[in-house]
Scaffold this motif. Structure first.
Motif, PDB file in Angstrom:
ATOM      1  N   SER A   1      54.639  46.573  36.880  1.00 42.35           N
ATOM      2  CA  SER A   1      53.974  47.748  36.316  1.00 42.35           C
ATOM      3  C   SER A   1      52.647  47.414  35.649  1.00 42.35           C
ATOM      4  O   SER A   1      51.833  48.293  35.389  1.00 42.35           O
ATOM      5  CB  SER A   1      54.894  48.428  35.285  1.00 42.35           C
ATOM      6  N   ASN A   2      52.403  46.136  35.351  1.00 39.65           N
ATOM      7  CA  ASN A   2      51.169  45.756  34.662  1.00 39.65           C
ATOM      8  C   ASN A   2      50.024  45.438  35.620  1.00 39.65           C
ATOM      9  O   ASN A   2      49.021  44.830  35.227  1.00 39.65           O
ATOM     10  CB  ASN A   2      51.429  44.542  33.758  1.00 39.65           C
ATOM     11  N   GLY A   3      50.174  45.804  36.913  1.00 43.41           N
ATOM     12  CA  GLY A   3      49.087  45.584  37.868  1.00 43.41           C
ATOM     13  C   GLY A   3      49.117  44.216  38.528  1.00 43.41           C
ATOM     14  O   GLY A   3      48.105  43.766  39.067  1.00 43.41           O
TER      15      GLY A   3
ATOM     16  N   LEU B   1      52.795  35.141  39.286  1.00 45.90           N
ATOM     17  CA  LEU B   1      52.178  36.453  39.102  1.00 45.90           C
ATOM     18  C   LEU B   1      50.696  36.359  39.408  1.00 45.90           C
ATOM     19  O   LEU B   1      49.990  35.501  38.853  1.00 45.90           O
ATOM     20  CB  LEU B   1      52.384  36.955  37.668  1.00 45.90           C
ATOM     21  N   LEU B   2      50.219  37.244  40.301  1.00 47.22           N
ATOM     22  CA  LEU B   2      48.799  37.299  40.646  1.00 47.22           C
ATOM     23  C   LEU B   2      48.307  38.731  40.475  1.00 47.22           C
ATOM     24  O   LEU B   2      49.026  39.689  40.799  1.00 47.22           O
ATOM     25  CB  LEU B   2      48.579  36.858  42.094  1.00 47.22           C
ATOM     26  N   PRO B   3      47.066  38.920  39.975  1.00 47.98           N
ATOM     27  CA  PRO B   3      46.549  40.290  39.784  1.00 47.98           C
ATOM     28  C   PRO B   3      46.262  40.969  41.113  1.00 47.98           C
ATOM     29  O   PRO B   3      45.625  40.379  41.999  1.00 47.98           O
ATOM     30  CB  PRO B   3      45.272  40.072  38.975  1.00 47.98           C
ATOM     31  N   LEU B   4      46.745  42.198  41.254  1.00 45.84           N
ATOM     32  CA  LEU B   4      46.471  42.985  42.457  1.00 45.84           C
ATOM     33  C   LEU B   4      45.052  43.538  42.430  1.00 45.84           C
ATOM     34  O   LEU B   4      44.466  43.731  41.356  1.00 45.84           O
ATOM     35  CB  LEU B   4      47.459  44.154  42.555  1.00 45.84           C
ATOM     36  N   VAL B   5      44.509  43.810  43.607  1.00 45.68           N
ATOM     37  CA  VAL B   5      43.194  44.442  43.694  1.00 45.68           C
ATOM     38  C   VAL B   5      43.315  45.871  43.193  1.00 45.68           C
ATOM     39  O   VAL B   5      44.192  46.625  43.619  1.00 45.68           O
ATOM     40  CB  VAL B   5      42.670  44.436  45.140  1.00 45.68           C
ATOM     41  N   LYS B   6      42.454  46.276  42.243  1.00 46.29           N
ATOM     42  CA  LYS B   6      42.530  47.632  41.694  1.00 46.29           C
ATOM     43  C   LYS B   6      41.866  48.595  42.654  1.00 46.29           C
ATOM     44  O   LYS B   6      40.756  48.353  43.109  1.00 46.29           O
ATOM     45  CB  LYS B   6      41.844  47.673  40.318  1.00 46.29           C
TER      46      LYS B   6
END
Length: 606
Positions: free
Chosen positions: A533-535, A601-606
């Motif tokens: 949920s945190n992107g 955990l890797l940040p998704l493209v917004k």
């Protein structure tokens, strides 16, 4: 019929006579609001004769600021309701004359009949005078600040003491709503008025009022009713006493009492609302006399159990730290000391606790109590471990470039001459030497990976699912050879991330290879993707292999430390570095005999 006519005529003459001699102001309006009749008292008050204003609309002579609420009262008359009110009426000389309407009604034929009493000014005394009934009632009180107002809250009169206390003159207030009333005290005014109208003779209460200069003062207010000659309530009077001096004196006494009470409550208030755990242990009683509520939040155990038996606390201490904790708490000491130890909460979670114990002495210098302050430092401990790992990575990264360049050049020469030597001598040891040299070269490549700066990576948008599928295809043959089944659980979305594809592949190859090697007799490796949920996207690699002990997990990622017999430790170290450069996180959880789970955990493209 003659007697009836005479009686009717006599009534008309009597009404005319009464209208002529009364001091009350009488008016008659037709259905359109035009003036049909005013009596002589009304003529004298407004300086107009009846013929001069007859058939003119009544509102023409009402002050424009008073027309709206005058119309509101006329509308109430149509519903057979009347509330006394004040308005200003224009006189012939251009001045305005304040009238207090005490009675009005609509006749059977629709005509409006009204009775008013004038509010006059006395130039000699400079204060407002009212009609005889009001004046006697209003100024019959003491010399305290006093004023009178109609049932709508508009000022009818005010005395000199009122003007002196609040700074407004009576002329500034008459006919207007009270400005001494703070907005947040309107409810008090409404409530007191209702009590008087419902029969209370006097209503007294303490409150606040506002002076003309904006100063707020404490006062005592007494409300009472003002009735006309017929006993009807037409207004309210108020006596106001300034309580500033009295309140100031009371405040000094109250502040002293409050200060002493606050001193007693200070420690309890602080300890009840902070995250640190404050405990007070009485030596003579052999038990805790105070434990702050934060104990239950951190330890997760009922406070009452510790109050009953102080030794319950030792039951929560981590097994490896129990001896050290007992020596710390049970050994008498004359100065403050500190200890870090681990506890196990009722949910099974391990936490690091830092406790500082200070002895409390009586007047004779004898230690009677121990005050301890404990705090949860688990996050701090984790941060310290991360910093240590980061420092090690930094040091290795700085050394890597120099070591790799120093070794690769002679290594290339050695490999070349060894190949030539092998052609000439055909020694059986040449292949073994070349194999070991290639292993050295592989280690150097991993060193160079640590040395590559983050800025040089060629980042691009890629589907993490596609990257994982390519890695699993590549690792498939090795899994089959080791009797391991790779099971995938991917989301339907492609899950786009900004990454250096080759480096991420290297991380996933390392993880899947480690998982396969952890299952010596064959088994299953699960590769999953989940959206957080945190992107962030979570990539999870789980095996059902031999697992790793907690002590070894803490050291994973250190250079040259590995849980495998021939491992260098650089594989995971490089993986940590790559994920860090991708602004991600790396977490390993394991239990001996029950497998290992790695989450990235890797940040998704917004």
């Amino acid at each position: 019929m003659n007697n009836l006519s005479m009686n009717t005529k006599e009534v008309e003459l009597t009404a005319k006579w009464f209208a002529t001699v009364t001091n009350d102001l009488l008016i008659l309006l037709n259905q359109e609001g035009q003036i049909e009749y005013i009596n002589p008292s009304f003529e004298r008050a407004i300086q107009y004769s009846l013929p001069e204003i007859k058939n003119q609309n009544y509102l023409t002579f009402v002050h424009e600021q008073d027309r709206e609420h005058t119309l509101e009262h006329l509308e109430l008359l149509k519903k057979d309701q009347f509330i006394p009110f004040i308005n200003r009426y224009k006189r012939k000389d251009g001045t305005y004359y304040r009238l207090h309407w005490i009675m009005a009604a609509i006749s059977g034929s629709g005509y409006i009949q009204g009775v008013a009493r004038p509010i006059e000014y006395s130039n000699n005394h400079g204060k407002v005078l009212s009609t005889r009934t009001w004046y006697n009632s209003f100024y019959g009180y003491s010399g305290e600040a006093a004023h009178m107002f109609d049932l709508e809250g508009r000022v009818i009169a005010a005395n000199t003491a009122f003007e002196k206390l609040f700074g407004w003159t009576a002329e500034e207030m008459v006919g207007k709503k009270l400005e001494i009333l703070p907005p947040d005290r309107q409810y008090e005014f409404d409530q007191a008025k209702e009590e008087v109208l419902n029969g209370s003779r006097i209503v007294n209460f303490q409150t606040l009022r506002v002076k003309k200069d904006g100063t707020m003062i404490p006062v005592s207010v007494t409300y009472s009713k003002v009735c006309d000659d017929g006993g009807e309530i037409v207004a309210l009077s108020a006596i106001i006493k300034d309580l500033t001096e009295l309140v100031n004196t009371q405040k000094i006494v109250e502040q002293q009492i409050e200060f002493m009470a606050e001193q007693e409550k200070l420690l309890q208030n602080i300890s009840d609302n902070i995250n640190e755990i404050v405990c007070l242990y009485d030596i003579q009683l052999g038990k805790y006399v105070y434990i702050s509520p934060s104990y239950e939040r951190v330890w997760g155990f009922d406070l009452q159990e510790v109050y009953k038996d102080a030794n319950v606390m030792f039951d929560t201490v981590y097994e490896e730290d129990i001896d050290q904790a007992r020596a710390f708490f049970l050994t008498p000491h004359h100065s403050a000391k500190e200890l870090e130890y681990r506890i196990v909460t009722n949910s099974g979670e391990v936490k690091w606790i830092r406790t500082k114990v200070t002895p409390v002495k009586d007047n004779d210098g004898t230690i009677v109590r121990y005050l301890s302050i404990s705090e949860d430092v688990s996050e701090l401990k984790e941060s310290e471990l991360l910093i240590k790992k980061s420092d090690k990575l930094g040091v290795v990264g700085q050394l890597a470039a120099g070591i790799a360049h120093e070794i690769r050049n002679p290594l290339t020469a050695v490999k070349g001459f060894l190949q030539l030597l092998n052609q000439e001598t055909e020694t059986k040891y040449a292949d073994i030497i070349l194999t070991e040299l290639e292993r050295i070269e592989f280690i150097m490549n991993e060193f160079l990976m640590l040395a590559k700066p983050h800025e040089e990576m060629k980042m691009e948008e890629k589907s993490i699912v596609d990257v994982l599928k390519e890695v699993i295809t590549f690792m498939g043959p090795e899994a089959i050879l080791n009797q391991v089944e790779i099971i995938t659980e991917f989301t339907d979305e492609p899950l786009m991330v900004i990454c250096e594809q080759k480096q991420l592949k290297q991380v996933f190859i390392n993880l899947i290879k480690n998982a396969i090697e952890a299952i010596p007799s064959g088994g299953q490796v699960f590769v999953r993707t989940m959206v957080k949920s945190n992107g962030f996207v979570c990539i999870e690699v789980e095996d059902n292999g031999v697992g790793i002990s907690n002590e070894k997990i803490e050291r994973l990622g250190e250079p040259f430390y590995s849980s495998k017999e021939k491992g260098t430790g650089l594989g995971l170290m490089v993986s940590f570095k790559i994920i860090e450069n991708h602004k991600g996180t790396f977490q390993i959880s394991s239990e001996e005999g029950n497998g290992t789970t790695v989450q990235i955990l890797l940040p998704l493209v917004k």
